[in-house]
Design a protein around this motif. Structure first.
Motif, PDB file in Angstrom:
ATOM      1  N   ILE A   1       0.806  -1.194   0.034  1.00 60.25           N
ATOM      2  CA  ILE A   1      -0.004  -0.110   0.027  1.00 60.25           C
ATOM      3  C   ILE A   1       0.841   1.327  -0.186  1.00 60.25           C
ATOM      4  O   ILE A   1       0.634   2.110  -0.672  1.00 60.25           O
ATOM      5  N   LEU A   2       1.914   1.262   0.891  1.00 63.30           N
ATOM      6  CA  LEU A   2       2.809   2.502   0.894  1.00 63.30           C
ATOM      7  C   LEU A   2       3.483   2.523  -0.399  1.00 63.30           C
ATOM      8  O   LEU A   2       3.557   3.739  -0.891  1.00 63.30           O
ATOM      9  N   LYS A   3       3.964   1.488  -1.198  1.00 62.76           N
ATOM     10  CA  LYS A   3       4.481   1.567  -2.369  1.00 62.76           C
ATOM     11  C   LYS A   3       3.508   2.241  -3.522  1.00 62.76           C
ATOM     12  O   LYS A   3       3.864   3.188  -4.208  1.00 62.76           O
ATOM     13  N   GLU A   4       2.172   1.821  -3.503  1.00 58.62           N
ATOM     14  CA  GLU A   4       1.362   2.072  -4.486  1.00 58.62           C
ATOM     15  C   GLU A   4       0.936   3.712  -4.239  1.00 58.62           C
ATOM     16  O   GLU A   4       0.710   4.188  -5.313  1.00 58.62           O
ATOM     17  N   ARG A   5       1.072   4.049  -3.187  1.00 55.96           N
ATOM     18  CA  ARG A   5       0.455   5.488  -2.910  1.00 55.96           C
ATOM     19  C   ARG A   5       1.814   6.477  -2.755  1.00 55.96           C
ATOM     20  O   ARG A   5       1.468   7.573  -2.631  1.00 55.96           O
ATOM     21  N   GLY A   6       2.947   5.828  -3.146  1.00 55.95           N
ATOM     22  CA  GLY A   6       4.109   6.819  -3.065  1.00 55.95           C
ATOM     23  C   GLY A   6       4.675   7.418  -1.664  1.00 55.95           C
ATOM     24  O   GLY A   6       5.357   8.330  -1.666  1.00 55.95           O
ATOM     25  N   TYR A   7       4.325   6.735  -0.679  1.00 59.44           N
ATOM     26  CA  TYR A   7       4.801   6.837   0.736  1.00 59.44           C
ATOM     27  C   TYR A   7       6.118   6.115   0.826  1.00 59.44           C
ATOM     28  O   TYR A   7       6.774   6.528   2.073  1.00 59.44           O
ATOM     29  N   LEU A   8       6.306   5.336   0.089  1.00 61.95           N
ATOM     30  CA  LEU A   8       7.484   4.229   0.506  1.00 61.95           C
ATOM     31  C   LEU A   8       8.761   4.965  -0.106  1.00 61.95           C
ATOM     32  O   LEU A   8       8.848   5.114  -1.536  1.00 61.95           O
ATOM     33  N   LEU A   9      10.014   5.440   0.715  1.00 58.63           N
ATOM     34  CA  LEU A   9      11.021   5.978   0.188  1.00 58.63           C
ATOM     35  C   LEU A   9      11.933   4.704  -0.296  1.00 58.63           C
ATOM     36  O   LEU A   9      12.543   4.567  -1.308  1.00 58.63           O
ATOM     37  N   ALA A  10      12.045   3.680   0.682  1.00 59.67           N
ATOM     38  CA  ALA A  10      12.970   2.578   0.562  1.00 59.67           C
ATOM     39  C   ALA A  10      12.530   1.319   1.272  1.00 59.67           C
ATOM     40  O   ALA A  10      12.060   1.574   2.594  1.00 59.67           O
ATOM     41  N   GLU A  11      12.913   0.408   1.121  1.00 61.61           N
ATOM     42  CA  GLU A  11      12.700  -0.789   1.954  1.00 61.61           C
ATOM     43  C   GLU A  11      14.025  -1.500   2.098  1.00 61.61           C
ATOM     44  O   GLU A  11      15.032  -1.786   0.979  1.00 61.61           O
ATOM     45  N   GLN A  12      14.371  -2.095   3.267  1.00 61.77           N
ATOM     46  CA  GLN A  12      15.600  -2.933   3.480  1.00 61.77           C
ATOM     47  C   GLN A  12      15.487  -4.061   4.362  1.00 61.77           C
ATOM     48  O   GLN A  12      14.535  -4.071   5.468  1.00 61.77           O
ATOM     49  N   LYS A  13      15.733  -5.357   3.999  1.00 62.76           N
ATOM     50  CA  LYS A  13      15.570  -6.574   4.923  1.00 62.76           C
ATOM     51  C   LYS A  13      17.031  -6.413   5.803  1.00 62.76           C
ATOM     52  O   LYS A  13      17.944  -6.249   5.486  1.00 62.76           O
TER      53      LYS A  13
END
Length: 1008
Positions: free
Chosen positions: A434-446
C-alpha cells in the motif's frame, strides 16, 4: 634438572652372567607354583567393573528414598533447607535437568554426612500453555466449544502423567528425596494454590497490584501476555524495515518550520521516518523528535520533495536518496506541534502531530520516530505524558488485523485489504504494498536484528495494548536490592546480573489469558467493566475457593464470590477470566519452607537455591519479589541465604543442543545406554554424576563421548584402588583390623596418612563452598597417584609375602583401612552408588537393599596426628631419587637385560663430606629404599665404587631437583645393575637362599 643417564661399557662376562640369571629365573618360576597357596593374595567379591544396572540398582532405594526418610527422622543437627526450583512438568529430562538435580543432590548428601537434617522437597511447575495445549490436542475438539473445566481436567491429567515420567527419570540419577506425592510439591496442588492466593492478597493489601490498559509483550502463538522474563532474544530475526514519507500539513506547521520552508521557497515537505515494524503504521498517532537534536530540510536532486531529517543522519541516508542538498536547519524543539497526514488517519479525525521524546536519537534511522502508543512502551509513555488517552490497537490476540483497521484507514478499501491478515506475515507485506502504491515508501531494507521470542513456543512476539494486571515493582525494588546485600552468590559475578535485572524493571505483568492456572479472582462490573480486587473481596473469595477448590472459580456462579456489600450494591458482576503468570506460581514456593525463628518472629528462608543462569530473569526474581512484596514493612527479607548459578550444557563442540542439529545427548542414554551399546555404552548414574562434579558448572559446559569416556576412566581407577584395598583388608565382620599406631609406622605409611589428612580437609572445605571439581581432582589424584601408582604398588610384596604377624604388613592394612574409609566418605556425595557398594562389601551384608546407608555414618575428620609435613617433605625427597631410579630401570628393560625391577639392585653413592636432608634420608631409610624402588637390594656407599663393581649396569651422575623446594641437591651417583643373587620362588625377590631356595623371610613363613 634433566637426568643424565649413561650405560656402562659392555663387559665380556655379561653373556654368561645373563644366561645364569635367566636359568635362575626359570627355575624359580617353576617352583613358585608350589608356594602360591602360601601367599596372601587379595580376595574380594567386589567386581572390577560391572553392568551399572547390577551395581547401582540394588542400592537405589537405600540411598535415595529410604535414606531421606531416615535422616528426616534421625538427624539431630540443625535443619539445612535446599529449596527446589520446580522444573516444568512437560517432556523427558534433558542434560540441564540432570546437572541441576545432581548438583543439588551433592550438596544435600554432604549436609547429611555433616549430621544436619536436610529439608528438600522436589517440586514441579504444572500450569501454563504447553501443558494446556497438549491437553487440548488430546481432547481432539474445537477450542471454542471446550468448557474451562474440561480443559483443566485434561491439563491436570497431562501434568500428572508427565510428572510420573520425570520422577522415574530423576530416580535414575540417584537423587535423595522422598519421592512420594506427600514428599513433593506441585504448583497445581490445592493447598499450594491457596497459599499463592493469600500471598497475592497481601500484595493487593500493600497496594502493589493494579489493572491498566497499556502495551505489553504479547505472544500470538501463546495467545497471552508475557513478562520480560518469558522472552528470549534472538539475534538472527529478519525484518522488512521501511523508510516512509509523511506529508506535512502546510496549513499547520510550527512557526519555526513554516519560516524555514518559506525562506527556501519550499513546498511538498515530508517527514521521513524509519521502522522495522511496518504493521504498526495503521496505529500511528504521532512522530517523535528529540528537542535538543539539530534537524534539517534536505532536498534530493532527483525530486522536488523536501525531507525533514536529523542533521547527523545525512550521510547514512545519502546511500538511499543520492545527493542531498541541505536547504535549512532547525532545532528539534522548533518542530513540535507540526501536523502531518497519512493513509491511516480518517479526515474526520484530528491530524497527528510531532511530539518531543527523550528516547529519540540519531544513532539509526532518520532521527524522527514513528509513534504508535498501542505498540510500544516508550511510545505509550510519551503519549501518556501529554495527557493523551486514545490508543487504537487494530490487532487481535492471534496477531491479525481487526475491524478497527478499517475505521482507521483514510479509505475503507485500504483497511479491508489488511483485515484478518497476520501482522508478522501477510499483514506486513500488504502494508508495504500500500505504501509503495501510494508513493509513501522511500525505500525498503531487509535487516537481521535482535528481536524477542516467546521462550515456550520459540516464535516471535508483538507489542500490543491490552488490559492486564500488573505488580508495581518501583515501590519495592529498592527494598529487594537491599535484601540481596545479605545473600551470598556463587559465583559472585552472578550478583551483578540479578541486581541489574531487578533494577531495570518497573512493573511485572502478572496476568495471562489462559484457563489452566490459578485465577486472578477479580470481579468486573458488567456495565462499566470496572474491576473489584480488594483485600476484603479476596478474603471472601479465597475462603470459598479453599472450601471448594480453585476450579469453582470457573464452574461456580458469580453470586458465590460476592461479599455482602457487593451483593447489596445493586450492580451486576462477572468473574474475571485471567490467570496468574506461572512465574508468580513458582515464585511463591518460598511459602513451603520451614520457619526460622528470629528476634522478629518466624520467617521462611532457604539456605540455598540453585538453578541455571536463565533464572536470574525468572525464578530467582519472582521468589524475591513475591517475598518482599507480601511482607509487612520492616520485615522484608530475601527468601534465600545463598544463590548458586550453573551454566548451560552444550555439545562437545560448544554448540547448543538441538533436535534439528541432531546433537542432543540424553542423560537417560548416558545411564542406560543407547540402541548401539558400542557407540552409546551404558555408563550408569555415577559416571554422569562424576562428570557433573568434574566441570566448573558456574559457566556453560560441554559434554560428549570424550568427556564421558574420561569420566568413566576416572571412576574405573577409583574403583580399582578400592577393589585392591578391599581384597587385602577383608570384610569388617570376618577380619578385624589390627590397628598399628603411628610410632610403629614407616615413612611411606605416615606419608600416605598425611596425604589422606590433606584430602579429607580439602574435600570438607570445598564441599562446603560448592567447589566440587576440586574435590574430584583431589580424590582422583590421591587414588591414582598416591595410592595406585605408589603406595599400593610398593606394598604388594609385604601384603602378599609377609606373615600376618608382620608389623609392616599390619601397618599397611591399617593405612588402607583408613584410606578406604575416608575415600568412601569423600566420594559418597558425588558417587553414592559406588560408596554404598564399597560399604556393603565391607560389612558383608547378603542383600544390598537391606541395612543402613553409608550416609548414616557421619563424616569423620582424619585425626590431627596425621598432619605430618615432615613425612611429606621426606617422602617427596625420596620420590625425587625414585624417579631417576625408575628411568634407569626402564632403560635396562628396553635393552632386554631386565624383565622385572626385582631382578635389579641399586647402588647410591653419597659423598662422605656432604650433610643434607637427602643424604640423611638415604642413610636413615636404606632398608626402605628397596621397597620404594621395588628392587631386590639398595646399598648406600660413601664413595664411588671401584673395579668390577661398576660394570654391567646403568648409571646416573648429577644433582637432583628437590621437588619440595625447587632447589637442586648435591651430586649423586646412582647405579642400577642386575642382581647376582638368586630369585626366591615364593616372593620373587633376588636374595641369598636359606632353605629350599627360599629367602629367609619366606622360609620362616612357609615353615610356620
Amino acid at each position: 634438572m634433566r637426568a643424565r643417564l649413561c650405560r656402562v661399557v659392555k663387559d665380556p662376562r655379561r653373556a654368561s652372567f645373563t644366561r645364569a640369571r635367566l636359568a635362575s629365573t626359570s627355575a624359580a618360576k617353576d617352583q613358585s607354583k608350589a608356594y602360591a597357596a602360601s601367599l596372601l593374595l587379595p580376595k574380594t567379591n567386589f567386581p572390577l567393573w560391572s553392568d551399572p544396572s547390577k551395581s547401582e540398582e540394588p542400592f537405589r532405594n537405600k540411598t535415595c528414598d529410604k535414606l531421606y526418610r531416615w535422616q528426616a527422622e534421625n538427624a539431630t543437627g540443625p535443619v539445612y533447607t535446599l529449596h527446589d526450583g520446580p522444573p516444568y512438568a512437560n517432556g523427558s529430562l534433558h542434560m540441564g535437568h540432570a546437572m541441576n538435580k545432581i548438583l543439588k543432590d551433592i550438596i544435600n548428601r554432604f549436609q547429611v554426612l555433616q549430621g544436619r537434617r536436610v529439608d528438600y522437597i522436589p517440586g514441579w511447575d504444572c500450569h501454563g500453555l504447553p501443558i494446556e495445549n497438549k491437553a487440548i490436542q488430546g481432547l481432539k475438539a474445537d477450542l471454542q466449544t471446550l468448557a474451562p473445566g474440561k480443559i483443566q481436567a485434561a491439563a491436570k491429567r497431562t501434568a500428572e502423567r508427565e510428572m510420573e515420567i520425570q520422577k522415574s527419570e530423576f530416580l535414575q540419577f540417584g537423587i535423595m528425596a522422598d519421592w512420594t506425592k506427600e514428599g513433593t510439591y506441585r504448583t497445581m496442588d490445592h493447598n499450594y494454590e491457596i497459599r499463592q492466593l493469600r500471598i497475592f492478597r497481601e500484595m493487593v493489601k500493600q497496594g502493589l497490584i493494579y489493572r491498566h490498559y497499556r502495551p505489553v509483550h504479547w505472544s500470538p502463538s501463546s495467545l497471552s501476555a508475557l513478562a520480560e522474563a518469558e522472552l528470549v532474544y534472538r539475534d538472527d530475526h529478519q525484518s522488512r524495515s521501511v523508510y516512509v514519507k509523511f506529508d506535512v500539513c502546510s496549513s499547520d506547521m510550527s512557526p519555526a518550520l513554516r519560516e524555514a520552508v518559506q525562506s527556501v521557497n519550499g513546498s511538498n515537505v515530508k517527514l521521513l521516518i524509519w521502522t522495522t515494524t511496518p504493521w504498526t503504521l495503521p496505529a500511528n498517532m504521532a512522530i517523535a523528535v528529540h528537542v535538543d537534536l539539530d534537524y534539517c530540510l534536505a532536498r534530493p536532486k532527483e525530486t522536488g520533495e523536501i525531507y525533514v531529517i536529523a542533521q547527523e543522519r545525512l550521510e547514512p541516508l545519502r546511500a538511499l536518496t543520492g545527493e542531498l542538498e541541505v536547504l535549512a536547519t532547525i532545532r528539534g524543539s522548533d518542530l513540535i506541534g507540526t501536523t502531518y497526514d497519512h493513509l491511516f488517519r480518517p479526515s474526520t479525525s484530528p491530524s497527528p502531530r510531532i511530539i518531543g521524546a527523550h528516547y529519540v536519537s540519531a544513532d539509526s534511522g532518520t532521527g524522527l520516530v514513528h509513534t504508535a502508543p498501542a505498540h510500544g512502551a516508550d511510545d505509550y509513555s510519551s503519549f501518556r505524558a501529554l495527557g493523551q488517552t486514545s490508543m487504537p490497537c487494530p490487532v487481535d490476540a492471534q496477531g491479525h488485523f481487526t475491524e478497527e483497521v478499517v475505521t482507521l484507514a483514510k479509505e475503507k478499501a485500504l483497511g479491508e485489504r489488511l483485515l484478518g491478515k497476520f501482522v508478522l506475515g501477510a499483514g506486513t507485506r500488504e502494508v508495504i504494498d500500500i505504501l509503495k502504491e501510494r508513493g509513501y515508501l522511500l525505500a525498503e531494507q531487509k535487516i537481521k536484528h535482535r528481536y524477542p521470542y516467546d521462550w515456550k513456543t520459540d516464535k516471535p512476539i508483538i507489542v500490543r495494548a491490552t488490559s492486564q494486571w500488573f505488580a508495581n515493582l518501583d515501590k519495592i525494588k529498592s527494598v529487594a536490592l537491599s535484601a540481596l546485600a545479605n545473600v551470598k552468590f556463587h559465583p559472585e559475578s552472578s550478583r551483578t546480573r540479578l541486581e541489574s535485572f531487578i533494577r531495570e524493571r518497573s512493573e511485572w505483568c502478572i496476568s495471562r489469558q489462559r484457563v489452566w492456572g490459578v485465577p486472578i479472582p477479580a470481579l468486573h462490573d458488567v456495565q462499566t467493566d470496572e474491576a473489584t480486587l480488594t483485600p476484603e473481596s479476596l478474603d471472601h473469595i479465597i475462603s470459598v475457593l479453599e472450601a471448594k477448590s480453585t476450579a469453582h472459580w470457573w464452574d461456580g456462579p458469580v453470586e458465590d464470590f460476592l461479599t455482602p456489600a457487593l451483593r447489596d450494591s445493586g450492580r451486576t458482576f462477572r468473574k474475571g477470566t485471567d490467570t496468574i503468570d506461572v512465574w508468580f506460581d513458582s515464585g511463591t514456593s518460598w511459602s513451603l519452607l520451614s520457619n526460622e525463628s528470629t528476634s522478629d518472629g518466624p520467617r521462611t528462608i532457604a539456605d540455598v537455591c540453585l538453578e541455571g543462569s536463565d533464572q536470574h530473569r525468572g525464578w530467582f526474581q519472582s521468589l524475591l519479589l513475591t517475598a518482599i512484596g507480601s511482607a509487612p514493612e520492616g520485615k522484608q527479607i530475601a527468601p534465600y541465604k545463598t544463590l548458586i548459578t550453573h551454566g548451560f550444557v552444550l555439545d562437545q563442540e560448544g554448540k547448543k543442543m538441538s533436535k534439528s542439529l541432531g546433537n542432543v545427548i540424553s542423560p537417560l542414554t548416558i545411564i542406560n545406554g543407547g540402541k548401539d551399546r558400542k557407540k552409546e555404552p551404558a555408563y550408569g548414574a555415577d559416571v554422569l554424576r562424576l562428570w557433573v562434579a568434574t566441570v566448573e558448572y558456574g559457566r556453560d559446559v560441554s559434554i560428549g563421548p570424550t568427556a564421558l569416556a574420561q569420566a568413566a576412566e576416572s571412576l574405573r581407577k577409583i574403583r580399582n584402588s578400592a577393589r585392591f584395598m578391599l581384597g587385602n583388608i577383608g570384610g569388617l565382620s570376618t577380619q578385624p583390623i589390627a590397628v598399628v599406631q603411628r610410632e610403629n609406622m614407616g615413612l611411606a605409611d605416615r606419608y600416605v596418612m598425611h596425604q589422606l589428612y590433606q584430602l579429607e580437609s580439602l574435600a570438607r572445605a570445598e564441599y562446603a563452598t560448592f567447589n566440587f571439581h576440586r574435590v574430584v581432582q583431589a580424590l582422583t589424584t590421591f587414588a591414582n597417584t598416591t595410592l595406585s601408582s605408589l603406595y599400593l604398588d610398593i606394598s604388594k610384596d609385604s601384603l602378599y609375602a609377609d606373615p600376618t604377624t608382620s608389623v609392616e604388613r599390619a601397618a599397611i592394612v591399617t593405612v588402607m583401612n583408613e584410606a578406604l574409609s575416608t575415600m568412601t566418605t569423600v566420594m559418597a556425595p558425588i558417587l553414592p552408588h559406588l560408596a554404598e557398594e564399597i560399604a556393603h562389601v565391607r560389612k558383608g551384608d547378603a542383600d544390598p537393599s537391606e541395612g543402613l546407608s553409608v550416609f548414616t555414618q557421619p563424616w569423620r575428620p582424619v585425626d590431627e596426628q596425621w598432619n605430618d609435613p615432615q613425612a611429606d617433605h621426606d617422602m617427596r625427597l625420596l620420590l625425587t631419587v625414585r624417579s631417576t631410579v625408575l628411568e634407569l630401570l626402564e632403560k635396562a628393560r628396553r635393552s632386554k637385560n631386565l624383565r622385572s625391577s626385582l631382578e635389579a639392585e641399586v647402588e647410591i653413592v653419597v659423598p662422605v663430606n656432604v650433610s643434607s636432608d637427602l643424604s640423611r634420608l638415604l642413610r636413615e631409610q636404606q632398608s626402605f629404599l628397596k621397597t620404594l624402588f621395588i628392587v631386590s637390594d639398595v646399598s648406600i656407599v660413601p664413595e664411588a665404587p671401584h673395579g668390577d663393581s661398576t660394570d654391567l649396569g646403568w648409571s646416573f651422575d648429577d644433582a637432583l631437583e628437590d621437588v619440595t623446594t625447587g632447589a637442586t641437591t648435591e651430586p649423586l651417583r646412582i647405579v642400577v645393575r642386575p642382581s647376582q643373587r638368586q630369585k626366591c620362588p615364593r616372593c620373587w625377590q633376588w636374595t641369598r637362599p636359606e632353605v629350599d631356595d627360599l629367602c629367609g623371610r619366606c622360609s620362616t613363613v612357609v615353615s610356620s
